[in-house]
Design an enzyme around this catalytic site. Structure first.
Site, short mmCIF file in Angstrom:
data_model
loop_
_atom_site.label_atom_id
_atom_site.label_comp_id
_atom_site.label_asym_id
_atom_site.label_seq_id
_atom_site.Cartn_x
_atom_site.Cartn_y
_atom_site.Cartn_z
N GLU A 302 0.82 -1.21 0.00
CA GLU A 302 0.00 0.00 0.00
C GLU A 302 0.86 1.26 0.00
OE1 GLU A 302 -4.34 -0.79 1.85
OE2 GLU A 302 -3.14 0.59 3.03
N HIS A 331 8.30 -26.71 0.10
CA HIS A 331 7.61 -27.79 -0.61
C HIS A 331 6.45 -27.26 -1.44
CE1 HIS A 331 9.88 -30.84 1.71
NE2 HIS A 331 9.89 -29.87 2.61
N LYS A 445 -13.36 2.12 -2.30
CA LYS A 445 -14.29 2.40 -1.20
C LYS A 445 -15.44 3.26 -1.70
CE LYS A 445 -11.11 2.32 2.82
NZ LYS A 445 -10.48 3.10 3.89
#
Ligand code: PA5
Length: 476
Positions: A302, A331, A445
């Site tokens: 951010e 793995h 938003k």
């Protein structure tokens, strides 16, 4: 843990040998002359940060020094412990990730499953950082309202996710407790003056804590945002800040060769822009640090992922942060890191002393493939695997560096968090972008508010309504 003197030998260290051309060759590695060539830029950013700090424009720098707040939190948590058993955080992004990281690093992985006595009277912690209805309902079903205190954390006091959760929990408490009681089940952490949450505190008189203005969400772990939940679950927040204070001393050094935050920033910056390493992987070799990597992922993404430079040019920069866990992801991811594109820097987080030591029993000595393990410890195994991974990456000319913690304690974690915050602010300065805003998130938003019909967001709603409909051909 004792005073500052006794903890000085527990300073975290930053080893960047394997970032350098000497270890991995000039094609992928950084040379000392590349760092020298950047020296003017380094001192420009150093001076800018110092000046802004002095002018009070970057208050996150001063968070290690909050004696009064520490006392206030300690006193308050003593009261909480006598009344409640569950501490629920409602918050998202920077208002949640710090508490999650601290809990994972500094309490038992099964903290919430322990009895109150085993937890030494400390509260259980639940962080509701998503609004998935199934997840949130499951949490509500689990909680006994009488034993639950809810910490609503939002800097803006506006975030739809957090505010919705607050409304739901308020109604939930009101259905189960009497109205007068409900007030004492909320603690609000928000800005001192602005936002709807502040208005609600003023109207209804909830207990509140303040997020200092000028400290953004992702830099707020060392404010009440992270400190209050941490103290509620028994973390020594005084030592956490003592660690940050030690790192503040180190990170004030202007000389990049003495400043791990600056050097790590420089190496990542040069690796990105000069060597095409667009991806930054953080790989702790400790379960406890897994969510520190998650917290850092937000901080780095951010803060540095930006379209515009400070002078308004379109730059579209930002290395992509990834998290991996040693040894588990050996793995899963390591194949890609060793043989895939040369586009990554790996940062190991390594712990010298785990709290526990587990011996591996000497069984099946007749089987070479199993018998060799006996007589060693799990501690030796995890450390051997980390060394082996580091060697493999280096041999394959993959830049990697290592931050070593003597142990995982509030003191070392405080150092780590503070170092990454300074590193992020500094690297933003090198990129010449603003690491403290997040316009891309804000846009999303606003669309969400438009969709839900919030007053003042009619334009955003209209934009959505006018968008061409999706082509059914592309949905199969
Ligand atoms: O780092 C940030 O600024 C964001 O991640 C915010 O913390 C997040 O969007 C939540 O915002 P707020 O604390 O205002 O509810």
């Amino acid at each position: 843990m004792g005073g500052k003197e006794s903890t000085k030998n527990q300073r975290i260290t930053f080893d960047f040998n394997n970032m350098m051309a000497e270890a991995i060759g000039e094609e992928h590695g950084i040379t000392e002359s590349m760092i020298e060539d950047l020296s003017e830029e380094i001192s420009r950013v150093d001076q800018e940060l110092k000046q802004k700090r002095e002018e009070g424009k970057l208050p996150f720098f001063d968070l290690p020094y909050q004696d009064e707040l520490l006392k206030e939190i300690h006193d308050f948590v003593t009261q909480l412990k006598s009344r409640f058993d569950n501490f629920v955080v409602l918050g998202i992004g920077g208002s949640a990730l710090g508490a999650i990281a601290l809990k994972r690093a500094l309490t038992s992985p099964f903290h919430n499953l322990l009895s109150k006595q085993e937890r030494e009277g400390n509260l259980r912690l639940f962080v509701a950082d998503n609004i998935d209805p199934d997840g949130f309902k499951a949490l509500l079903r689990l909680l006994n309202p009488k034993e639950t205190v809810c910490n609503v954390i939002s800097k803006s006091g506006e975030t739809a996710e957090t505010m919705s959760q607050f409304l739901i929990m308020k109604e939930w408490f009101e259905e189960k407790l009497n109205r007068e009681e409900v007030k004492h089940h909320f603690i609000i952490t928000t800005d001192k003056q602005t936002g709807n949450l502040r208005k609600i505190v003023n109207q209804e008189g909830y207990r509140d804590f303040i997020i200092p203005s000028g400290v953004g969400g992702r830099f707020s772990v060392l404010t009440p945002v992270g400190l209050l939940p941490a103290a509620a679950i028994g973390i020594d927040i005084t030592q956490l800040l003592a660690g940050a204070e030690l790192m503040d001393e180190v990170c004030q050094k202007s000389n990049v060769w003495e400043n791990p935050a600056y050097m790590n920033g420089v190496l990542h910056y040069l690796s990105d822009l000069k060597k095409g390493k667009r991806i930054s992987v953080m790989m702790p070799y400790a379960d406890g640090l897994k969510d520190v990597a998650d917290w850092y992922r937000q901080l780095w993404a951010e803060s540095l992922g930006k379209k515009y430079s400070l002078t308004g040019e379109v730059v579209r920069i930002g290395p992509t942060p990834l998290k991996a866990l040693g040894v588990t992801d050996q793995h899963s991811q390591l194949q890609l890191y060793v043989e895939g594109p040369y586009d990554k820097v790996i940062t190991f987080l390594v712990v010298e002393k785990y709290q526990e030591k587990i011996n591996i029993p000497k069984l099946y000595p007749e089987m070479d493939g199993v018998g060799y393990l006996g007589g060693h410890t799990l501690n030796e195994l995890i450390s051997a695997e980390q060394m082996a991974t580091e060697l493999t990456l280096t041999k394959n000319k993959r830049p990697n560096c290592k931050i070593t913690l003597n142990n995982i304690s509030p003191f070392t974690v405080g150092q780590l968090l503070y170092m990454f915050e300074v590193q992020t602010a500094f690297t933003g300065g090198l990129y010449r972008i603003n690491p403290f805003d997040q316009p891309g998130v804000e846009e999303g938003k606003q669309y969400a508010c438009g969709i839900l019909g919030r007053k003042g967001y009619e334009k955003k709603r209209k934009e959505i309504e006018e968008m061409p409909s999706k082509n059914p051909k592309y949905v199969i």
